[in-house]
Design a protein around this motif. Structure first.
Motif, PDB file in Angstrom:
ATOM      1  N   LEU A 171       0.912  -1.179   0.005  1.00 21.34           N
ATOM      2  CA  LEU A 171       0.022  -0.242   0.035  1.00 21.34           C
ATOM      3  C   LEU A 171       0.885   1.270   0.121  1.00 21.34           C
ATOM      4  O   LEU A 171       1.823   1.386   0.759  1.00 21.34           O
ATOM      5  CB  LEU A 171      -0.811   0.168   1.249  1.00 21.34           C
ATOM      6  CG  LEU A 171      -1.828   1.310   1.592  1.00 21.34           C
ATOM      7  CD1 LEU A 171      -2.838   1.442   0.519  1.00 21.34           C
ATOM      8  CD2 LEU A 171      -2.138   1.387   2.954  1.00 21.34           C
ATOM      9  N   VAL A 172       0.440   2.218  -0.905  1.00 19.84           N
ATOM     10  CA  VAL A 172       1.379   3.458  -0.999  1.00 19.84           C
ATOM     11  C   VAL A 172      -0.225   4.573  -0.614  1.00 19.84           C
ATOM     12  O   VAL A 172      -0.897   4.603  -1.674  1.00 19.84           O
ATOM     13  CB  VAL A 172       1.854   3.785  -2.189  1.00 19.84           C
ATOM     14  CG1 VAL A 172       2.554   5.260  -2.175  1.00 19.84           C
ATOM     15  CG2 VAL A 172       3.086   2.749  -2.466  1.00 19.84           C
ATOM     16  N   TYR A 173       0.052   5.345   0.537  1.00 19.11           N
ATOM     17  CA  TYR A 173      -1.111   5.967   1.102  1.00 19.11           C
ATOM     18  C   TYR A 173      -0.525   7.501   1.275  1.00 19.11           C
ATOM     19  O   TYR A 173       0.368   7.979   1.689  1.00 19.11           O
ATOM     20  CB  TYR A 173      -1.668   5.448   2.013  1.00 19.11           C
ATOM     21  CG  TYR A 173      -2.701   6.620   2.861  1.00 19.11           C
ATOM     22  CD1 TYR A 173      -3.899   6.514   2.455  1.00 19.11           C
ATOM     23  CD2 TYR A 173      -2.138   7.541   3.773  1.00 19.11           C
ATOM     24  CE1 TYR A 173      -4.829   7.508   2.925  1.00 19.11           C
ATOM     25  CE2 TYR A 173      -3.166   8.292   4.267  1.00 19.11           C
ATOM     26  CZ  TYR A 173      -4.146   8.493   3.895  1.00 19.11           C
ATOM     27  OH  TYR A 173      -5.223   9.361   4.336  1.00 19.11           O
ATOM     28  N   GLY A 174      -1.275   8.425   0.692  1.00 13.95           N
ATOM     29  CA  GLY A 174      -1.124   9.924   0.890  1.00 13.95           C
ATOM     30  C   GLY A 174      -2.281  10.707   1.299  1.00 13.95           C
ATOM     31  O   GLY A 174      -3.198  10.402   0.844  1.00 13.95           O
ATOM     32  N   CYS A 175      -2.048  11.594   2.190  1.00 18.52           N
ATOM     33  CA  CYS A 175      -2.983  12.632   2.484  1.00 18.52           C
ATOM     34  C   CYS A 175      -2.396  13.952   2.587  1.00 18.52           C
ATOM     35  O   CYS A 175      -1.348  14.504   2.839  1.00 18.52           O
ATOM     36  CB  CYS A 175      -3.695  12.160   3.663  1.00 18.52           C
ATOM     37  SG  CYS A 175      -2.688  12.647   5.219  1.00 18.52           S
ATOM     38  N   ALA A 185      -1.564  14.886  -6.807  1.00 15.48           N
ATOM     39  CA  ALA A 185      -0.986  13.517  -5.886  1.00 15.48           C
ATOM     40  C   ALA A 185      -1.899  12.098  -6.461  1.00 15.48           C
ATOM     41  O   ALA A 185      -1.519  11.322  -6.751  1.00 15.48           O
ATOM     42  CB  ALA A 185      -1.016  13.784  -4.448  1.00 15.48           C
ATOM     43  N   LYS A 186      -3.153  12.671  -6.755  1.00 14.80           N
ATOM     44  CA  LYS A 186      -4.114  11.665  -7.107  1.00 14.80           C
ATOM     45  C   LYS A 186      -3.704  11.189  -8.674  1.00 14.80           C
ATOM     46  O   LYS A 186      -3.817  10.064  -8.946  1.00 14.80           O
ATOM     47  CB  LYS A 186      -5.651  12.026  -6.973  1.00 14.80           C
ATOM     48  CG  LYS A 186      -6.107  11.989  -5.516  1.00 14.80           C
ATOM     49  CD  LYS A 186      -7.486  12.357  -5.526  1.00 14.80           C
ATOM     50  CE  LYS A 186      -8.390  12.226  -4.651  1.00 14.80           C
ATOM     51  NZ  LYS A 186      -8.581  10.681  -4.255  1.00 14.80           N
ATOM     52  N   MET A 187      -3.477  11.927  -9.340  1.00 18.44           N
ATOM     53  CA  MET A 187      -2.928  11.752 -10.771  1.00 18.44           C
ATOM     54  C   MET A 187      -1.746  10.699 -10.601  1.00 18.44           C
ATOM     55  O   MET A 187      -1.745   9.755 -11.334  1.00 18.44           O
ATOM     56  CB  MET A 187      -2.593  13.143 -11.845  1.00 18.44           C
ATOM     57  CG  MET A 187      -3.674  13.941 -12.106  1.00 18.44           C
ATOM     58  SD  MET A 187      -3.058  15.284 -13.053  1.00 18.44           S
ATOM     59  CE  MET A 187      -4.379  16.378 -12.765  1.00 18.44           C
ATOM     60  N   VAL A 198      -4.671   8.254  -2.505  1.00 22.01           N
ATOM     61  CA  VAL A 198      -4.606   9.564  -1.939  1.00 22.01           C
ATOM     62  C   VAL A 198      -5.762  10.261  -1.674  1.00 22.01           C
ATOM     63  O   VAL A 198      -6.896  10.166  -2.344  1.00 22.01           O
ATOM     64  CB  VAL A 198      -3.850  10.554  -2.918  1.00 22.01           C
ATOM     65  CG1 VAL A 198      -3.871  12.114  -2.392  1.00 22.01           C
ATOM     66  CG2 VAL A 198      -2.495  10.054  -3.237  1.00 22.01           C
ATOM     67  N   GLU A 199      -5.912  10.936  -0.561  1.00 23.18           N
ATOM     68  CA  GLU A 199      -7.195  11.536   0.020  1.00 23.18           C
ATOM     69  C   GLU A 199      -6.936  12.982   0.526  1.00 23.18           C
ATOM     70  O   GLU A 199      -5.970  13.127   1.134  1.00 23.18           O
ATOM     71  CB  GLU A 199      -8.004  10.620   0.906  1.00 23.18           C
ATOM     72  CG  GLU A 199      -7.313  10.288   2.272  1.00 23.18           C
ATOM     73  CD  GLU A 199      -8.273   9.519   2.915  1.00 23.18           C
ATOM     74  OE1 GLU A 199      -9.452   9.546   2.887  1.00 23.18           O
ATOM     75  OE2 GLU A 199      -7.582   8.833   3.960  1.00 23.18           O
ATOM     76  N   GLN A 200      -8.055  13.766   0.409  1.00 22.52           N
ATOM     77  CA  GLN A 200      -8.059  14.860   1.235  1.00 22.52           C
ATOM     78  C   GLN A 200      -8.336  14.906   2.615  1.00 22.52           C
ATOM     79  O   GLN A 200      -9.562  14.255   2.907  1.00 22.52           O
ATOM     80  CB  GLN A 200      -8.982  16.123   0.500  1.00 22.52           C
ATOM     81  CG  GLN A 200      -8.667  17.321   1.155  1.00 22.52           C
ATOM     82  CD  GLN A 200      -9.612  18.488   1.044  1.00 22.52           C
ATOM     83  OE1 GLN A 200     -11.076  17.927   0.725  1.00 22.52           O
ATOM     84  NE2 GLN A 200      -9.224  19.713   0.938  1.00 22.52           N
ATOM     85  N   ALA A 201      -7.368  14.740   3.482  1.00 21.89           N
ATOM     86  CA  ALA A 201      -7.566  14.541   4.809  1.00 21.89           C
ATOM     87  C   ALA A 201      -6.388  15.296   5.656  1.00 21.89           C
ATOM     88  O   ALA A 201      -5.471  15.470   5.293  1.00 21.89           O
ATOM     89  CB  ALA A 201      -7.548  12.841   4.925  1.00 21.89           C
ATOM     90  N   ASP A 202      -6.817  15.464   7.075  1.00 18.27           N
ATOM     91  CA  ASP A 202      -5.865  15.830   7.951  1.00 18.27           C
ATOM     92  C   ASP A 202      -5.189  14.869   8.668  1.00 18.27           C
ATOM     93  O   ASP A 202      -5.954  13.650   8.997  1.00 18.27           O
ATOM     94  CB  ASP A 202      -6.936  16.550   9.078  1.00 18.27           C
ATOM     95  CG  ASP A 202      -6.025  17.313  10.016  1.00 18.27           C
ATOM     96  OD1 ASP A 202      -4.746  16.857  10.246  1.00 18.27           O
ATOM     97  OD2 ASP A 202      -6.218  18.285  10.474  1.00 18.27           O
ATOM     98  N   MET A 203      -3.779  14.764   8.505  1.00 14.85           N
ATOM     99  CA  MET A 203      -3.206  13.617   9.021  1.00 14.85           C
ATOM    100  C   MET A 203      -3.499  13.210  10.606  1.00 14.85           C
ATOM    101  O   MET A 203      -3.217  12.143  10.921  1.00 14.85           O
ATOM    102  CB  MET A 203      -1.460  13.770   8.953  1.00 14.85           C
ATOM    103  CG  MET A 203      -1.080  14.909   9.858  1.00 14.85           C
ATOM    104  SD  MET A 203       1.054  14.942   9.920  1.00 14.85           S
ATOM    105  CE  MET A 203       1.173  13.526  10.772  1.00 14.85           C
TER     106      MET A 203
END
Length: 582
Positions: A171-175, A185-187, A198-203
């Motif tokens: 898994l490679v995850y980013g927010c 980042a989603k592209m 990737v999601e728009q989220a507060d860490m």
């Protein structure tokens, strides 16, 4: 990789006459590249031959974009006029340059290096991580096949790209919270493959744990009430007894630890100040006592230029450490006219230092060793050649009191300024010249009782807090007068039964004394010396009789210098009046 990079450059060059600002060139290429890849993968019709070419491209992206972040950016780039003029012609031109193979298009998206300094300026990205810092972080994490990897505050996703290329990750995850950053980042995540998200989220509102985590979090963020909310959440997760701290860096570091699986590792990029300031001593002790800090690396000055000149430190976090490795990488870099970077060789050397001691570059220190020094985590403090002081006694043991100068601002001083002589004066840093306090100190109408503790006494040692070229003097206060010390000055009242202040000044002016002062400094842009660090400096002891002999010679030389100064001043006055004499 070279082939796809060349295509990206060719496409960006072809946009030169159409792009509104050159900082948008590669973002536009990436948006068109993603749109073409989406169209080729999901559309049966030949969009390139369609009269409504641009709108059909946008629609193809929209139909395959669940949350709308990418399609919003693609539409903005291709059709709004904010990025491209004559957008239809420009998009057709780039579309034709780009290959027709979706896999090649994916590689182009991953290979594009955004002109990140311009992207930061025009698109308001915050804290974009320099490429070589990202490379060092990826290598330091030791990412291996099957790892789950997270980037909190992923920006445009550069770390995710490099992590995915390091090993076949589960898994490679980013927010991130920035909409434009998330879209780009989603592209990249789609180009990486189905294991990337990737999601728009507060860490701080992310659940789950990961094998490897990275965050180049915001520097010097104001926490407000948000801090208590995060601490309460961490408490519910079993993190008890977290002490008071001031710097937001430690809140981010706590979250990195909380998101680690057992045996996991995290890398954070923090400000240098939070590694040594007094307000964060308790939280540093907490991290060290719990074994959460593995390695601390002093990064070179200018690494984040032009975004910021704040001195920075890379911290490697994990669990179960019985000591902390310190690495000074401040000179292991390539300094250019506009930027400072790591070469591949620099990164290899830094990785070697993680596992070995090297004089002046790398050292491992235990809890007890760090406890004796206020749990300071600044590598520059702990590395370098040892300074041996024979019969040394610390300044703290020789002092009755060490006080900072008054915090009065210039405006407050001006309110009490007096144009006529009084028994009240004030001393600023600029009033110490060539190791002597100037005679004509400015006058005050009064000194409030609350400021008495900042008044210097005859024979007090004075030291500037800011280095590396410290100002040192011994106070000479006439009887019946009060002198208020202001600004970045330490006032040291020494035990005269043990030490003569003039002897201490003489020693601190020697090469060895200066070396000790500079070793005690923290910070890069404006080095300063904490009070505790100054108290730890060793003074070579001699008997009072031996001190007196040395001081007598010192006073004789002072008088000689004073006589020469008077002679020089008389000569200057004569030079100024030569024409009058004619």
């Amino acid at each position: 990789m070279e082939k796809t990079s060349n295509i990206a450059w060719e496409a960006a060059s072809a946009l030169r006459g159409s792009v509104i600002d050159r900082g948008y060139s590669f973002i536009a290429v990436m948006a068109i590249c993603h749109a073409k890849r989406t169209a080729l993968t999901h559309s049966s019709a030949d969009i390139a031959t369609n009269d409504d070419f641009v709108n059909n491209l946008i629609e193809a992206v929209r139909e395959n974009d669940e949350d709308g972040y990418i399609s919003h950016l693609v539409e903005d780039v291709l059709a709004s006029g904010r990025y491209l003029s004559n957008s239809t012609d420009a998009v057709r031109k780039i579309y034709g340059i780009l290959p027709d193979d979706p896999e090649e298009l994916a590689e182009i998206i991953l290979d594009i290096e955004l002109e990140e300094d311009l992207a930061s300026q025009f698109m308001r990205f915050e804290g974009i991580t320099p490429r070589s810092v990202t490379e060092l972080a990826v290598k330091a994490l030791g990412i291996v096949e099957g790892n789950s990897v997270a980037d909190f505050g992923t920006g445009t996703g550069s770390f995710l790209v490099r992590a995915s290329r390091e090993a076949n990750c589960e898994l490679v995850y980013g927010c991130d919270v920035n909409l434009t950053s998330v879209a780009i980042a989603k592209m990249r995540a789609e180009a990486i493959g189905p294991n990337a998200t990737v999601e728009q989220a507060d860490m701080f509102r992310i659940d789950g744990t990961f094998d490897k985590c990275f965050s180049n979090y915001p520097f010097a963020m104001k926490m407000g009430s948000f801090k208590e909310e995060v601490l309460e959440s961490l408490k519910l997760q079993g993190f008890e007894g977290i002490p008071h701290f001031q710097s937001s860096d430690w809140l981010f570091n706590l979250q990195l630890i909380a998101r680690l699986k057992d045996g996991g590792k995290a890398v954070g990029v923090m400000t240098r100040g939070s590694s040594y300031n007094g307000a964060d001593e308790k939280i540093r002790r907490h991290f060290i006592a719990n074994g959460w800090i593995e390695t601390v690396i002093a990064l070179p000055a200018g690494m984040f230029s032009p975004y910021t000149s704040i001195p920075t430190t890379m911290v490697i976090l994990s669990k179960g450490n019985d000591a902390v490795r310190f690495i000074d990488a401040s000179e292991l870099c390539q300094k250019g006219r506009r930027e400072t970077t790591f070469s591949d060789g620099d990164i290899v050397r830094i990785l070697e230092l993680i596992n070995e001691d090297s004089e002046g570059l790398s050292k491992r220190m235990s809890y007890d060793e760090l406890a004796a020094d206020g749990f300071i985590l600044n590598p520059e403090r702990h590395l370098g050649e040892a300074i041996e002081v024979k019969n040394g006694i610390s300044v703290e043991d020789l002092s009755l009191k060490i006080t900072r100068g008054s915090g009065w601002a210039k405006k407050q001083l001006e309110e009490f300024n007096s144009n006529t002589p009084t028994k009240f004066r004030y001393l600023m840093l600029q009033n110490i010249v060539d190791g002597e306090v100037e005679d004509d100190l400015p006058y005050l109408t009064e000194i409030e009782p609350s400021q008495d503790k900042y008044c210097i006494k005859d024979g007090d040692l004075l030291l500037s807090k800011i280095g590396p070229n410290f100002k040192i003097a011994v106070a000479d206060v006439p009887e019946g007068e009060k002198v208020l010390a202001t600004g970045n000055l330490y006032i040291i009242s020494l035990d005269r039964a043990m030490i003569d202040p003039r002897y201490v000044k003489l020693y601190l002016d020697t090469d060895q004394g200066v070396a000790q002062l500079r070793r005690a400094c923290v910070g890069t842009t404006m080095p300063s010396i904490p009070a505790k660090a100054f108290g730890d400096i060793l003074i070579p002891m001699a008997s009072l009789a031996e001190q007196a002999k040395i001081v007598d010679r010192y006073e004789a030389l002072r008088q000689e210098i004073a006589i020469h100064k008077m002679a020089i001043e008389k000569a200057r006055q004569k030079m100024a009046s030569l024409l009058d004499e004619e």
